[in-house]
Design a protein around this motif. Structure first.
Motif, PDB file in Angstrom:
ATOM      1  N   GLY A  56      14.027  47.614 -65.482  1.00  0.00           N
ATOM      2  CA  GLY A  56      15.262  47.737 -66.247  1.00  0.00           C
ATOM      3  C   GLY A  56      15.107  48.619 -67.468  1.00  0.00           C
ATOM      4  O   GLY A  56      16.015  49.373 -67.817  1.00  0.00           O
ATOM      5  N   ILE A  57      13.966  48.529 -68.109  1.00  0.00           N
ATOM      6  CA  ILE A  57      13.711  49.371 -69.282  1.00  0.00           C
ATOM      7  C   ILE A  57      13.704  50.841 -68.876  1.00  0.00           C
ATOM      8  O   ILE A  57      14.376  51.673 -69.494  1.00  0.00           O
ATOM      9  CB  ILE A  57      12.385  48.981 -69.959  1.00  0.00           C
ATOM     10  N   CYS A  58      12.944  51.152 -67.841  1.00  0.00           N
ATOM     11  CA  CYS A  58      12.827  52.550 -67.398  1.00  0.00           C
ATOM     12  C   CYS A  58      14.172  53.137 -66.991  1.00  0.00           C
ATOM     13  O   CYS A  58      14.411  54.335 -67.189  1.00  0.00           O
ATOM     14  CB  CYS A  58      11.811  52.660 -66.261  1.00  0.00           C
ATOM     15  N   ALA A  59      15.063  52.303 -66.458  1.00  0.00           N
ATOM     16  CA  ALA A  59      16.390  52.778 -66.079  1.00  0.00           C
ATOM     17  C   ALA A  59      17.202  53.230 -67.296  1.00  0.00           C
ATOM     18  O   ALA A  59      18.114  54.046 -67.163  1.00  0.00           O
ATOM     19  CB  ALA A  59      17.148  51.679 -65.336  1.00  0.00           C
ATOM     20  N   CYS A  60      16.855  52.727 -68.467  1.00  0.00           N
ATOM     21  CA  CYS A  60      17.602  53.021 -69.696  1.00  0.00           C
ATOM     22  C   CYS A  60      16.985  54.131 -70.539  1.00  0.00           C
ATOM     23  O   CYS A  60      17.579  54.558 -71.522  1.00  0.00           O
ATOM     24  CB  CYS A  60      17.712  51.750 -70.542  1.00  0.00           C
ATOM     25  N   VAL A  61      15.795  54.597 -70.166  1.00  0.00           N
ATOM     26  CA  VAL A  61      15.084  55.608 -70.958  1.00  0.00           C
ATOM     27  C   VAL A  61      15.386  57.007 -70.431  1.00  0.00           C
ATOM     28  O   VAL A  61      15.316  57.265 -69.238  1.00  0.00           O
ATOM     29  CB  VAL A  61      13.555  55.346 -70.938  1.00  0.00           C
ATOM     30  N   GLU A  62      15.713  57.887 -71.370  1.00  0.00           N
ATOM     31  CA  GLU A  62      15.939  59.293 -71.042  1.00  0.00           C
ATOM     32  C   GLU A  62      14.658  60.118 -71.198  1.00  0.00           C
ATOM     33  O   GLU A  62      14.419  61.047 -70.439  1.00  0.00           O
ATOM     34  CB  GLU A  62      17.023  59.881 -71.954  1.00  0.00           C
ATOM     35  N   LYS A  63      13.841  59.746 -72.214  1.00  0.00           N
ATOM     36  CA  LYS A  63      12.653  60.560 -72.494  1.00  0.00           C
ATOM     37  C   LYS A  63      11.596  59.707 -73.184  1.00  0.00           C
ATOM     38  O   LYS A  63      11.897  58.970 -74.115  1.00  0.00           O
ATOM     39  CB  LYS A  63      13.042  61.728 -73.403  1.00  0.00           C
ATOM     40  N   TRP A  64      10.362  59.834 -72.692  1.00  0.00           N
ATOM     41  CA  TRP A  64       9.211  59.166 -73.294  1.00  0.00           C
ATOM     42  C   TRP A  64       8.407  60.204 -74.049  1.00  0.00           C
ATOM     43  O   TRP A  64       8.059  61.248 -73.494  1.00  0.00           O
ATOM     44  CB  TRP A  64       8.313  58.573 -72.208  1.00  0.00           C
TER      45      TRP A  64
END
Length: 110
Positions: A56-64
């Motif tokens: 779920g976190i990764c689905a919300c991230v645009e850029k690391w």
């Protein structure tokens, strides 16, 4: 988009989240929270919890942009060690997404 600085004990940098969250992102977050709760209830442990919640976190991230971690982080590429630093980063990410999710879920008073 919303870029938030992270100053952890092992990794530092920033993470850029979608802001506001889209409906698919909110749904992915809801599914991952339910799965993470199920995993804990079954006694699978914190690694299994982290793996479930990271979807779920990764689905919300645009850029690391975290030094020492890959540019494209997925639940599969997230480091297991060091345990304390991993727990610290995941807890921070969870809090960031919770804040974004609350904003997406609140109905303004009109």
């Amino acid at each position: 988009m919303k870029t938030i600085e992270y100053k952890g004990t092992k990794w530092t940098g920033s993470v850029t989240f979608s802001d506001p969250l889209t409906l698919p992102q909110a749904a992915a977050w809801e599914r991952s929270v339910a799965e993470a709760q199920r995993v804990l209830k079954e006694g699978a442990g914190m690694s299994a919890y982290n793996y479930a919640i990271l979807a779920g976190i990764c689905a919300c991230v645009e850029k690391w942009e975290l030094k020492g971690l890959p540019e494209r982080i997925t639940p599969e590429s997230f480091p297991a060690k060091p345990h304390k630093a991993r727990a610290e980063l995941v807890a921070w990410l969870v809090n960031c997404v919770i804040d974004l999710y609350k904003d997406a879920d609140e109905v303004p008073n009109e």
